[in-house]
Write an enzyme that holds these catalytic residues in place. Structure first.
Site, PDB file in Angstrom:
ATOM      1  N   SER A   1       9.133  -5.725   9.190  1.00  0.00           N
ATOM      2  CA  SER A   1       9.784  -7.170   9.221  1.00  0.00           C
ATOM      3  C   SER A   1      10.371  -7.156   9.672  1.00  0.00           C
ATOM      4  CB  SER A   1      10.617  -6.977   7.579  1.00  0.00           C
ATOM      5  OG  SER A   1       8.901  -7.000   6.625  1.00  0.00           O
TER       6      SER A   1
HETATM    7  N1  SAH Z   1       7.536  -3.156   3.912  1.00  0.00           N
HETATM    8  C1  SAH Z   1       7.213  -3.093   5.010  1.00  0.00           C
HETATM    9  C2  SAH Z   1       6.478  -4.315   5.542  1.00  0.00           C
HETATM   10  C3  SAH Z   1       4.562  -4.176   5.451  1.00  0.00           C
HETATM   11  S1  SAH Z   1       3.575  -5.204   5.800  1.00  0.00           S
HETATM   12  C4  SAH Z   1       8.421  -2.733   6.468  1.00  0.00           C
HETATM   13  O1  SAH Z   1       9.546  -2.402   5.814  1.00  0.00           O
HETATM   14  O2  SAH Z   1       8.998  -3.015   7.217  1.00  0.00           O
HETATM   15  C5  SAH Z   1       3.437  -5.369   4.466  1.00  0.00           C
HETATM   16  C6  SAH Z   1       2.132  -4.088   4.247  1.00  0.00           C
HETATM   17  O3  SAH Z   1       1.765  -4.738   2.841  1.00  0.00           O
HETATM   18  C7  SAH Z   1       1.472  -4.371   4.936  1.00  0.00           C
HETATM   19  O4  SAH Z   1       1.206  -2.771   5.276  1.00  0.00           O
HETATM   20  C8  SAH Z   1      -0.381  -4.354   4.008  1.00  0.00           C
HETATM   21  O5  SAH Z   1      -1.494  -3.527   4.051  1.00  0.00           O
HETATM   22  C9  SAH Z   1       0.541  -4.489   2.538  1.00  0.00           C
HETATM   23  N2  SAH Z   1      -0.390  -5.384   1.347  1.00  0.00           N
HETATM   24  C10 SAH Z   1      -1.352  -5.874   1.701  1.00  0.00           C
HETATM   25  N3  SAH Z   1      -1.951  -6.440   0.630  1.00  0.00           N
HETATM   26  C11 SAH Z   1      -1.380  -5.306  -0.247  1.00  0.00           C
HETATM   27  C12 SAH Z   1      -2.247  -5.114  -1.649  1.00  0.00           C
HETATM   28  N4  SAH Z   1      -3.022  -5.970  -2.591  1.00  0.00           N
HETATM   29  N5  SAH Z   1      -1.368  -4.021  -2.034  1.00  0.00           N
HETATM   30  C13 SAH Z   1      -0.316  -3.542  -1.303  1.00  0.00           C
HETATM   31  N6  SAH Z   1       0.117  -3.624  -0.210  1.00  0.00           N
HETATM   32  C14 SAH Z   1      -1.290  -4.684   0.450  1.00  0.00           C
END
Ligand code: SAH
Length: 231
Positions: free
Chosen positions: A82
């Site tokens: 993000s």
């Molecule tokens: N928190 C991160 C951003 C992650 S992007 C940061 O610090 O930058 C969103 C993440 O959510 C991705 O890695 C994706 O694989 C995960 N994701 C998507 N659907 C999900 C689900 N149902 N359960 C757990 N994780 C999920």
């Protein structure tokens, strides 16, 4: 009095110079000042955490030079890290106390989890992509953030064994609010989540002492979708 030239040490490094010298702390300080502090993030603990956590170590080597820019980065496995401001703003809006236990859904590279590790007592983070869960877990451990536990799992189910949580943060967007996650929130707790498909909004859910919930919307966002769980 000699005004110019000043001693080189007094001249703040320009961004390209800082990059060349890989002066990550100068880039980080610049990020916090111009993108986070100058906007509306006020919690001193959040600002401190963002000054400390080496964001560039959470992105692939070839993207490191962009790690402190004012934007999200796409970093493989359909995953993004993000935008720094969004991490700061969501952390600020959560109003985390040092004794809190926090659940994060969507660990990704682990940067948000690392920030949370500085604010809370315990952090549990669920990631659906096995490779990402392993990689972020390893990175967080290598950097010494021992109060974070990552597991591969379906975020729609939360983490029942560790519930209830003082705070819950979703960093992937479900199409609508997820009741199972609201159920894992303590009374007096707060959940923050991007909600929606095409037009996502950041939603805050507050649970009062009697367990009644109240929901409000903050601003428009663009997160990756929270994918339906696998068996
Ligand atoms: N928190 C991160 C951003 C992650 S992007 C940061 O610090 O930058 C969103 C993440 O959510 C991705 O890695 C994706 O694989 C995960 N994701 C998507 N659907 C999900 C689900 N149902 N359960 C757990 N994780 C999920």
């Amino acid at each position: 009095m000699r005004l110019w030239p000043r001693h080189p040490a007094e001249i703040p490094p320009s961004l390209p110079a800082a990059l060349e010298a890989q002066d990550w702390s100068a880039l980080r300080e610049n990020m916090v000042r111009t993108q986070i502090e100058r906007r509306d993030v006020r919690d001193p603990a959040v600002l401190k955490a963002m000054r400390v956590i080496p964001r560039h170590l959470f992105v692939p080597v070839e993207l490191r030079s962009s790690a402190y820019e004012d934007r999200p980065l796409t970093i493989g496995h359909g995953q993004t890290i993000s935008q720094p401001y969004i991490v700061g703003s969501m952390s600020d809006l959560l109003e985390i106390q040092p004794a809190h236990t926090v659940l994060e859904i969507g660990t990704g590279c682990g940067y948000q989890a690392a920030i949370l590790s500085q604010l809370a007592n315990q952090v549990f983070s669920v990631e659906i992509v096995d490779a990402l869960a392993k990689q972020s877990s390893r990175m967080l451990h290598e950097l010494g953030y021992r109060n974070v536990t990552v597991r591969r799992g379906d975020g729609y189910l939360g983490w029942p064994e560790e519930a209830p949580f003082d705070r819950i943060i979703l960093t992937a967007a479900p199409p609508e609010m997820v009741p199972a996650l609201v159920n894992q929130l303590k009374n007096g707790g707060r959940l923050i989540a991007p909600i929606g498909v095409d037009n996502q909004v950041l939603v805050i859910v507050d649970k009062d002492a009697q367990g009644r919930t109240q929901q409000r919307t903050r601003y428009g966002v663009a997160f990756v979708p929270m994918v339906p769980g696998r068996k």
